[in-house]
Scaffold this active site. Structure first.
Site, PDB file in Angstrom:
ATOM      1  N   THR A 121       0.889  -1.322  -0.106  1.00 23.24           N
ATOM      2  CA  THR A 121      -0.272  -0.015   0.132  1.00 23.24           C
ATOM      3  C   THR A 121       0.992   1.256   0.042  1.00 23.24           C
ATOM      4  OG1 THR A 121      -1.547   1.301   1.368  1.00 23.24           O
ATOM      5  CG2 THR A 121      -0.140  -0.304   2.469  1.00 23.24           C
ATOM      6  N   ASP A 122       0.154   2.559  -0.509  1.00 21.87           N
ATOM      7  CA  ASP A 122       1.016   3.661  -0.605  1.00 21.87           C
ATOM      8  C   ASP A 122       1.160   4.236   1.087  1.00 21.87           C
ATOM      9  OD1 ASP A 122      -1.693   4.249  -0.165  1.00 21.87           O
ATOM     10  OD2 ASP A 122      -1.978   5.638  -1.515  1.00 21.87           O
ATOM     11  N   GLU A 123       0.152   3.582   1.810  1.00 20.43           N
ATOM     12  CA  GLU A 123       0.224   4.214   3.238  1.00 20.43           C
ATOM     13  C   GLU A 123       1.481   3.907   4.017  1.00 20.43           C
ATOM     14  OE1 GLU A 123      -2.667   3.127   5.916  1.00 20.43           O
ATOM     15  OE2 GLU A 123      -4.435   3.331   4.095  1.00 20.43           O
ATOM     16  N   TYR A 148      -1.815  -0.713  11.219  1.00 24.86           N
ATOM     17  CA  TYR A 148      -2.111  -1.369   9.835  1.00 24.86           C
ATOM     18  C   TYR A 148      -0.805  -1.099   8.969  1.00 24.86           C
ATOM     19  CZ  TYR A 148      -3.283  -1.653   4.691  1.00 24.86           C
ATOM     20  OH  TYR A 148      -3.128  -1.941   3.536  1.00 24.86           O
ATOM     21  N   LYS A 152       2.127  -3.402   7.342  1.00 23.41           N
ATOM     22  CA  LYS A 152       2.523  -3.516   5.831  1.00 23.41           C
ATOM     23  C   LYS A 152       4.031  -3.166   5.446  1.00 23.41           C
ATOM     24  CE  LYS A 152      -0.150  -4.695   2.856  1.00 23.41           C
ATOM     25  NZ  LYS A 152      -0.202  -6.042   2.452  1.00 23.41           N
TER      26      LYS A 152
HETATM   27  P1  NAD Z   1      -9.748  -7.433   2.473  1.00 24.51           P
HETATM   28  O1  NAD Z   1      -9.793  -6.992   3.796  1.00 24.51           O
HETATM   29  O2  NAD Z   1     -11.084  -6.984   1.463  1.00 24.51           O
HETATM   30  O3  NAD Z   1      -9.376  -8.605   2.206  1.00 24.51           O
HETATM   31  C1  NAD Z   1      -8.394  -9.390   2.933  1.00 24.51           C
HETATM   32  C2  NAD Z   1      -8.477 -10.885   2.700  1.00 24.51           C
HETATM   33  O4  NAD Z   1      -7.324 -11.785   3.273  1.00 24.51           O
HETATM   34  C3  NAD Z   1      -9.820 -11.477   3.021  1.00 24.51           C
HETATM   35  O5  NAD Z   1     -10.272 -12.475   2.211  1.00 24.51           O
HETATM   36  C4  NAD Z   1      -9.351 -12.536   4.196  1.00 24.51           C
HETATM   37  O6  NAD Z   1     -10.300 -13.488   4.649  1.00 24.51           O
HETATM   38  C5  NAD Z   1      -7.832 -12.803   3.914  1.00 24.51           C
HETATM   39  N1  NAD Z   1      -7.176 -13.024   5.029  1.00 24.51           N
HETATM   40  C6  NAD Z   1      -7.004 -12.259   6.176  1.00 24.51           C
HETATM   41  N2  NAD Z   1      -6.145 -12.877   7.113  1.00 24.51           N
HETATM   42  C7  NAD Z   1      -5.756 -14.057   6.534  1.00 24.51           C
HETATM   43  C8  NAD Z   1      -4.920 -15.152   6.948  1.00 24.51           C
HETATM   44  N3  NAD Z   1      -4.096 -15.035   7.903  1.00 24.51           N
HETATM   45  N4  NAD Z   1      -4.544 -16.110   5.931  1.00 24.51           N
HETATM   46  C9  NAD Z   1      -5.280 -16.304   4.681  1.00 24.51           C
HETATM   47  N5  NAD Z   1      -6.265 -15.176   4.545  1.00 24.51           N
HETATM   48  C10 NAD Z   1      -6.425 -14.224   5.240  1.00 24.51           C
HETATM   49  O7  NAD Z   1      -8.610  -6.486   1.790  1.00 24.51           O
HETATM   50  P2  NAD Z   1      -8.255  -5.706   0.482  1.00 24.51           P
HETATM   51  O8  NAD Z   1      -8.781  -4.305   0.705  1.00 24.51           O
HETATM   52  O9  NAD Z   1      -8.870  -6.542  -0.682  1.00 24.51           O
HETATM   53  O10 NAD Z   1      -6.633  -5.855   0.331  1.00 24.51           O
HETATM   54  C11 NAD Z   1      -5.945  -6.641  -0.214  1.00 24.51           C
HETATM   55  C12 NAD Z   1      -4.452  -6.432  -0.191  1.00 24.51           C
HETATM   56  O11 NAD Z   1      -4.075  -5.261  -0.888  1.00 24.51           O
HETATM   57  C13 NAD Z   1      -3.757  -6.114   1.159  1.00 24.51           C
HETATM   58  O12 NAD Z   1      -2.681  -6.579   1.270  1.00 24.51           O
HETATM   59  C14 NAD Z   1      -3.622  -4.561   1.387  1.00 24.51           C
HETATM   60  O13 NAD Z   1      -2.780  -4.135   2.394  1.00 24.51           O
HETATM   61  C15 NAD Z   1      -3.507  -4.454  -0.200  1.00 24.51           C
HETATM   62  N6  NAD Z   1      -3.928  -3.048  -0.448  1.00 24.51           N
HETATM   63  C16 NAD Z   1      -5.159  -2.576  -0.576  1.00 24.51           C
HETATM   64  C17 NAD Z   1      -5.822  -1.307  -0.985  1.00 24.51           C
HETATM   65  C18 NAD Z   1      -7.131  -0.847  -0.916  1.00 24.51           C
HETATM   66  O14 NAD Z   1      -7.740   0.224  -1.408  1.00 24.51           O
HETATM   67  N7  NAD Z   1      -8.047  -1.711  -0.335  1.00 24.51           N
HETATM   68  C19 NAD Z   1      -4.897  -0.498  -1.656  1.00 24.51           C
HETATM   69  C20 NAD Z   1      -3.584  -0.840  -1.524  1.00 24.51           C
HETATM   70  C21 NAD Z   1      -3.124  -2.330  -1.142  1.00 24.51           C
HETATM   71  O1  DAU Z   2      -4.203   3.952   0.516  1.00 19.06           O
HETATM   72  C1  DAU Z   2      -4.423   2.629   0.344  1.00 19.06           C
HETATM   73  C2  DAU Z   2      -5.130   2.004   1.594  1.00 19.06           C
HETATM   74  O2  DAU Z   2      -6.639   2.433   1.232  1.00 19.06           O
HETATM   75  C3  DAU Z   2      -5.180   0.415   1.811  1.00 19.06           C
HETATM   76  O3  DAU Z   2      -3.876   0.101   2.061  1.00 19.06           O
HETATM   77  C4  DAU Z   2      -6.153  -0.051   2.923  1.00 19.06           C
HETATM   78  O4  DAU Z   2      -6.056  -1.483   3.129  1.00 19.06           O
HETATM   79  C5  DAU Z   2      -7.424   0.591   2.532  1.00 19.06           C
HETATM   80  O5  DAU Z   2      -8.473   0.233   3.737  1.00 19.06           O
HETATM   81  C6  DAU Z   2      -7.635   2.118   2.207  1.00 19.06           C
HETATM   82  O6  DAU Z   2      -7.238   2.760   3.460  1.00 19.06           O
HETATM   83  P1  DAU Z   2      -7.906   4.214   3.977  1.00 19.06           P
HETATM   84  O7  DAU Z   2      -7.753   4.355   5.634  1.00 19.06           O
HETATM   85  O8  DAU Z   2      -7.556   5.286   3.291  1.00 19.06           O
HETATM   86  O9  DAU Z   2      -9.362   3.802   3.644  1.00 19.06           O
HETATM   87  P2  DAU Z   2     -10.653   4.057   4.234  1.00 19.06           P
HETATM   88  O10 DAU Z   2     -11.842   3.301   3.298  1.00 19.06           O
HETATM   89  O11 DAU Z   2     -10.946   3.377   5.790  1.00 19.06           O
HETATM   90  O12 DAU Z   2     -10.982   5.542   4.336  1.00 19.06           O
HETATM   91  C7  DAU Z   2     -10.993   6.159   3.309  1.00 19.06           C
HETATM   92  C8  DAU Z   2     -10.817   7.801   3.591  1.00 19.06           C
HETATM   93  O13 DAU Z   2     -12.384   8.231   4.256  1.00 19.06           O
HETATM   94  C9  DAU Z   2     -10.204   8.003   5.011  1.00 19.06           C
HETATM   95  O14 DAU Z   2      -9.574   9.560   4.862  1.00 19.06           O
HETATM   96  C10 DAU Z   2     -11.136   7.749   6.215  1.00 19.06           C
HETATM   97  C11 DAU Z   2     -12.470   8.332   5.619  1.00 19.06           C
HETATM   98  N1  DAU Z   2     -13.426   7.902   6.185  1.00 19.06           N
HETATM   99  C12 DAU Z   2     -13.577   6.355   6.225  1.00 19.06           C
HETATM  100  C13 DAU Z   2     -14.843   5.752   6.754  1.00 19.06           C
HETATM  101  C14 DAU Z   2     -14.766   4.442   6.820  1.00 19.06           C
HETATM  102  C15 DAU Z   2     -14.795   8.682   6.274  1.00 19.06           C
HETATM  103  O15 DAU Z   2     -14.647   9.865   6.334  1.00 19.06           O
HETATM  104  N2  DAU Z   2     -15.825   8.018   6.899  1.00 19.06           N
HETATM  105  C16 DAU Z   2     -15.674   6.765   7.086  1.00 19.06           C
HETATM  106  O16 DAU Z   2     -16.968   6.375   7.297  1.00 19.06           O
END
Ligand code: NAD
Ligand code: DAU
Length: 332
Positions: A121-123, A148, A152
């Site tokens: 992630t960019d975080e 989190y 990562k």
């Molecule tokens: P998500 O929470 O929707 O899905 C995570 C999945 O991993 C789930 O299906 C869960 O059951 C599985 N999991 C969790 N713990 C596990 C374990 N111990 N063994 C096997 N499976 C397990 O997450 P997401 O949003 O799809 O993110 C997926 C990946 O992408 C993560 O590594 C996250 O850091 C990365 N990422 C997410 C975003 C975003 O915007 N959501 C952006 C950049 C990177």
């Molecule tokens: O940047 C990549 C990341 O993006 C991934 O690594 C993470 O897995 C993914 O969850 C996401 O993280 P964020 O914390 O940015 O996403 P989230 O959807 O939780 O929140 C997005 C923005 O919205 C953040 O500034 C918090 C805000 N927010 C979130 C929720 C749930 C609100 O204002 N209201 C809300 O109810």
């Protein structure tokens, strides 16, 4: 034609990747997923049975991981605890899965000499000021803010060390915020869409000025396939689609998209340590590997996502009440 193992393939981005790979390549896919609260088998319905296998299990289970790595050509590692708010409430599962789980996979990649791609992630880079002219690049120093993002960051550093010390054939990608189908209702965009669909008001943390750099999940998938195909071992690639928007703008678009007044939302208590702005410079991925995003119009992609949640209430409704109860307990 390759055999891919996809960890976390029942989650949001992993399931989108599995659909993308099976729709657009000849590869076969095995998913390893623990089916935590975030995993959903309904996200993997309708896939071709001759090229898709699902295994329920934990990435920290070394014996299971070892047996699966023996039979694949490449591993794409999505599995993680992924939600910042949960990591503030209870960090422990983030250490177990994101650190120990990644370590377990790396040891198997080392033993079996399997090509490994680590999804991150960019975080890991922390946050930017709103007026900072610079964006994150592959050389930005790590500076994570939350449990989190720090786990990562730790997992990325493990991958780098296993490449350098043990010759593991790995690449890393750090992507910005994804949106699209199959995203859990705890996350910002699905939470607000499903709130409005249920007649509830969207909830904006703090001022709503925080900026996220949105990318469609399909563009993330095409970038990962590009890196698997052409990426240089040991290298990191940033994935982003120039999609910066502040949270207030996104909530307003959702409200208008669902026929509501643009100001029909509530401000709620802010997230502790809330990162202000993320922004990705993906020049390297574009110039060195030739990748380009296809979803350049965020408003159109958001409209498709709103339509998906409107048409798939049976997918998200079972998780909605428990998710909102957790938020309510935290004043959010
Ligand atoms: P998500 O929470 O929707 O899905 C995570 C999945 O991993 C789930 O299906 C869960 O059951 C599985 N999991 C969790 N713990 C596990 C374990 N111990 N063994 C096997 N499976 C397990 O997450 P997401 O949003 O799809 O993110 C997926 C990946 O992408 C993560 O590594 C996250 O850091 C990365 N990422 C997410 C975003 C975003 O915007 N959501 C952006 C950049 C990177
Ligand atoms: O940047 C990549 C990341 O993006 C991934 O690594 C993470 O897995 C993914 O969850 C996401 O993280 P964020 O914390 O940015 O996403 P989230 O959807 O939780 O929140 C997005 C923005 O919205 C953040 O500034 C918090 C805000 N927010 C979130 C929720 C749930 C609100 O204002 N209201 C809300 O109810």
């Amino acid at each position: 034609m390759s055999r891919l193992l996809v960890t976390g393939g029942a989650g949001f981005i992993g399931s989108n990747f599995v659909h993308y790979v099976l729709d657009n390549t000849e590869h076969s896919v095995t998913v390893l997923d623990k089916l935590t609260y975030a995993g959903n088998l309904a996200s993997l319905e309708g896939l071709p049975a001759d090229r898709f296998t699902f295994v329920e299990g934990d990435i920290s289970d070394a014996a299971l991981v070892d047996s699966l790595f023996a039979d694949v050509d490449a591993v794409v590692h999505y599995a993680a605890e992924s939600h910042n708010d949960n990591s503030l409430d209870d960090p422990r599962p983030f250490l177990d899965t994101n650190i120990i789980g990644t370590f377990t996979l790396l040891e198997a990649a080392r033993k079996h000499n399997v090509r490994f791609h680590h999804i991150s992630t960019d975080e890991v880079y922390g946050d930017l000021e709103l007026d900072d002219p610079n964006r994150f690049t592959e050389t930005t120093p790590y500076n994570p803010s939350s449990p989190y993002s720090s786990t990562k960051a730790g997992s990325d550093l493990l991958v780098r060390a296993w490449v350098r010390s043990f010759g593991v054939q790995a690449t890393i990608s750090n992507c910005s915020n994804n949106y699209g189908a199959y995203q859990h209702v705890e996350k910002f965009i699905p939470r607000q869409i499903t709130n409005v669909l249920r007649g509830e008001r969207p909830k904006l943390y703090g001022s709503g000025e925080n900026v996220r750099d949105w990318i469609h999940a399909n563009d993330h998938s095409s970038a990962v396939l590009t890196i698997l195909d052409k990426g240089v071992i040991g290298e990191t690639y940033l994935i982003g689609a120039d999609g910066e928007k502040n949270n207030k703008e996104v909530v307003e678009m959702i409200l208008v998209g669902l026929g509501q007044p643009a100001d029909a939302y509530d401000h709620v208590v802010d997230r502790p340590g809330h990162d202000l702005r993320y922004a990705i410079d993906s020049t390297r991925l574009r110039t060195e590997l030739g990748w380009e995003p296809q979803f350049s119009d965020f408003e159109a992609g958001l409209a498709d996502t709103i339509a998906w949640y409107r048409d798939n209430e049976s997918w998200w409704a079972p998780q909605k009440d428990a998710t909102e109860a957790r938020y309510k307990a935290q004043g959010q």
